[in-house]
Design an enzyme around this catalytic site. Structure first.
Site, PDB file in Angstrom:
ATOM      1  N   GLU A   2       0.877  -1.168   0.000  1.00  0.00           N
ATOM      2  CA  GLU A   2       0.000   0.000   0.000  1.00  0.00           C
ATOM      3  C   GLU A   2       0.909   1.210   0.000  1.00  0.00           C
ATOM      4  O   GLU A   2       1.676   1.413   0.942  1.00  0.00           O
ATOM      5  CB  GLU A   2      -0.926  -0.043   1.218  1.00  0.00           C
ATOM      6  CG  GLU A   2      -2.043   0.996   1.165  1.00  0.00           C
ATOM      7  CD  GLU A   2      -1.695   2.235   1.944  1.00  0.00           C
ATOM      8  OE1 GLU A   2      -1.145   3.184   1.337  1.00  0.00           O
ATOM      9  OE2 GLU A   2      -1.951   2.261   3.151  1.00  0.00           O
ATOM     10  N   CYS A  19      -2.377   7.988   4.730  1.00  0.00           N
ATOM     11  CA  CYS A  19      -2.459   7.635   3.317  1.00  0.00           C
ATOM     12  C   CYS A  19      -3.799   8.022   2.717  1.00  0.00           C
ATOM     13  O   CYS A  19      -3.941   8.078   1.491  1.00  0.00           O
ATOM     14  CB  CYS A  19      -2.202   6.143   3.134  1.00  0.00           C
ATOM     15  SG  CYS A  19      -3.206   5.091   4.197  1.00  0.00           S
TER      16      CYS A  19
END
Length: 526
Positions: free
Chosen positions: A264, A300
């Site tokens: 990720e 994020c």
């Protein structure tokens, strides 16, 4: 008591490696104890122990694995205050945030315990034999998901608990039946050791093979690189920057036996403000400001770029965003390195001449006092300069105005993969912009209506992933119960005797799983 050395199953590493420390980012103070980087021999030991453990752990019943996961959750909950105290020193994240993150970590473990107890995640399928079929008899064929093997997990800088030693990657890999070797993030080694000690103690208390869990420390990338390249490691879980994630992807692909890398790697999480929503400019400004600055923008899912209607419609919203940004104090960043990288990104954006600074100044400050930076850019410049769409990790956001619905679609088609996209509007807006929504479905893992991307609910339906470069594999998620699917593969058994089958595929169905039997879902025994 913290010892500062790697956990290798039931044993400890040596004090011969390079010395490093956790550092308080607000004072730059080195925190005790000193930590020692794992040697190549210690990394090899951890991987070999994990492979030895896989033989037995992969066959531990789902009930016993669930008990093991819950014991870890209980152990972490019992020392929450100690964990939070150390994590606060190492990251400068607020105590309430760290308390909540500890709770999320505990809840993730318990969620996966529920998932494997219920059992249908294994996707058990049975097609019974038909020896009378012409022209060829039909064999008995059964399949289900089985664990991959030892998994390497990398701790994340911005989530010292929920995406680190006992975080979602570790929890889902252990739930699926895989031993785990964690590479601790060097920014929070003390927090990592506290959590690692709990897991190691639970491995022992559960009478599992010691190699089910190991934790290695390293101040750089050497130990992590060796771990990924080790022939016994069968998958990698990572949360971090695109540069580091891409390097891990390449390492995994270049091995003699390539392995899956579930990385990720961040996102700018575009927000589209449609014309009908602009009347709520005060609320949107307040919510957006909170979303892009919460925890210093070090998430994020931070909204990095916002697309707004033309100036005559959005001027009030822009002015309110500017006012709120100007009132914000300096932010504490996770590390001096992250603060410096943020300032470089802001300086480059200012020097490009294509983005205008509306409020704040990211070019000054330290990890203890980093300033917000709110920018705006013309649509033509945004479309011409790919750098404007790239993530800048920290409390910054870029505003871009569109002139027409057609321009919105042009922007959406040009987006790379993101974790999320948010659309703010009325029911009429959503009906008018159906094409935009259809495009965004292909660009993100989570599409949000009249909401903001920060805050990721841990539940069965959550998707925290997205097309590359948001993640290495857009078919997967690192949050929610579907995360377990990353660390398993389908195995088929043909004409197997009952005693050789996994319990989930045996006729008796003692686990009472939902199974597909001859094309129909059932929990009945055969």
């Amino acid at each position: 008591m913290l010892q500062g050395i790697s956990i290798l199953g039931a044993s400890r590493g040596s004090t011969a490696g390079t010395v490093f420390y956790g550092v308080n980012p607000t004072t730059d103070e080195k925190l005790q104890p000193e930590y020692f980087s794992a040697s190549p021999e210690e990394v090899d030991t951890a991987a070999k122990l994990a492979e030895e453990a896989f033989v037995s752990y992969s066959r531990v019943s789902s009930r016993d694995r669930a008990v093991f996961l819950r014991s870890i959750a209980d152990g972490l909950q019992a020392i929450t205050n100690q964990i939070v105290e150390r994590a606060h020193l190492e990251t400068a994240l607020p105590v309430p945030r760290l308390q909540a993150e500890t709770g999320r970590t505990v809840n993730q473990l318990r969620l996966f315990a529920q998932v494997i107890e219920e059992g249908s995640w294994v996707n058990a399928r049975v097609d019974t034999a038909n020896p009378e079929r012409k022209p060829l008899p039909k064999p008995d064929i059964r399949s289900m998901l089985r664990p991959l093997g030892p998994v390497a997990v990398f701790g994340a800088s911005n989530f010292p608990l929920a995406f680190s030693v006992a975080g979602g990657d570790t929890a889902s890999a252990l739930a699926a039946g895989n031993p785990v070797v964690v590479k601790a993030h060097p920014a929070h080694p003390g927090t990592s050791e506290l959590v690692g000690n709990v897991i190691a103690e639970c491995v022992k208390a559960s009478n599992l093979h010691e190699g089910v869990f190991s934790l290695i420390f390293d101040s750089g990338i050497g130990a992590g690189t060796q771990l990924v390249k080790h022939p016994l490691i069968q998958a990698v879980g990572f949360t971090g920057s695109q540069k580091a994630g891409r390097a891990l992807m390449d390492l995994c692909a270049s091995r003699p036996e390539p392995i899956p890398c579930f990385a990720e790697m961040g996102s700018t999480n575009p927000v589209f403000v449609l014309p009908g929503a602009i009347k709520q400019h005060d609320k949107i400004a307040a919510d957006l400001t909170t979303s892009y600055t919460v925890f210093a923008g070090q998430q994020c899912t931070k909204p990095g770029v916002v697309f707004l209607p033309p100036w005559d419609e959005s001027s009030n919203l822009v002015e309110e965003l500017r006012r709120r940004a100007g009132d914000l104090p300096g932010f504490a960043m996770l590390t001096q390195g992250i603060a410096a990288q943020y300032r470089r990104g802001i300086t480059q954006r200012m020097e490009s001449g294509e983005a205008r600074l509306l409020a704040g100044s990211g070019a000054a400050g330290s990890a203890a006092g980093t300033a917000v930076a709110l920018f705006e850019a013309d649509m033509k410049d945004f479309l011409a300069d790919p750098d404007l769409s790239h993530e800048v990790f920290g409390p910054t956001m870029l505003l871009v105005r569109y002139e027409s619905p057609e321009q919105i679609l042009e922007v959406a088609r040009g987006l790379e993969g993101h974790l999320t996209a948010a659309v703010l509007g009325t029911e009429e807006d959503f009906a008018t912009h159906r094409d935009l929504i259809a495009i965004l479905e292909r660009k993100v893992g989570r599409l949000i209506f009249n909401g903001y991307p920060t805050g990721v609910e841990v539940c069965d339906s959550m998707v925290h992933g997205g097309p590359y470069p948001a993640t290495s594999d857009g078919r997967s998620t690192s949050v929610g119960s579907q995360a377990i699917l990353r660390f398993a593969r389908p195995v088929c058994y043909q004409n197997s005797p009952q005693e050789a089958l996994p319990e989930a595929l045996q006729d008796k169905n003692l686990l009472q799983l939902w199974r597909m039997v001859n094309g129909k879902m059932t929990r009945e025994a055969m």
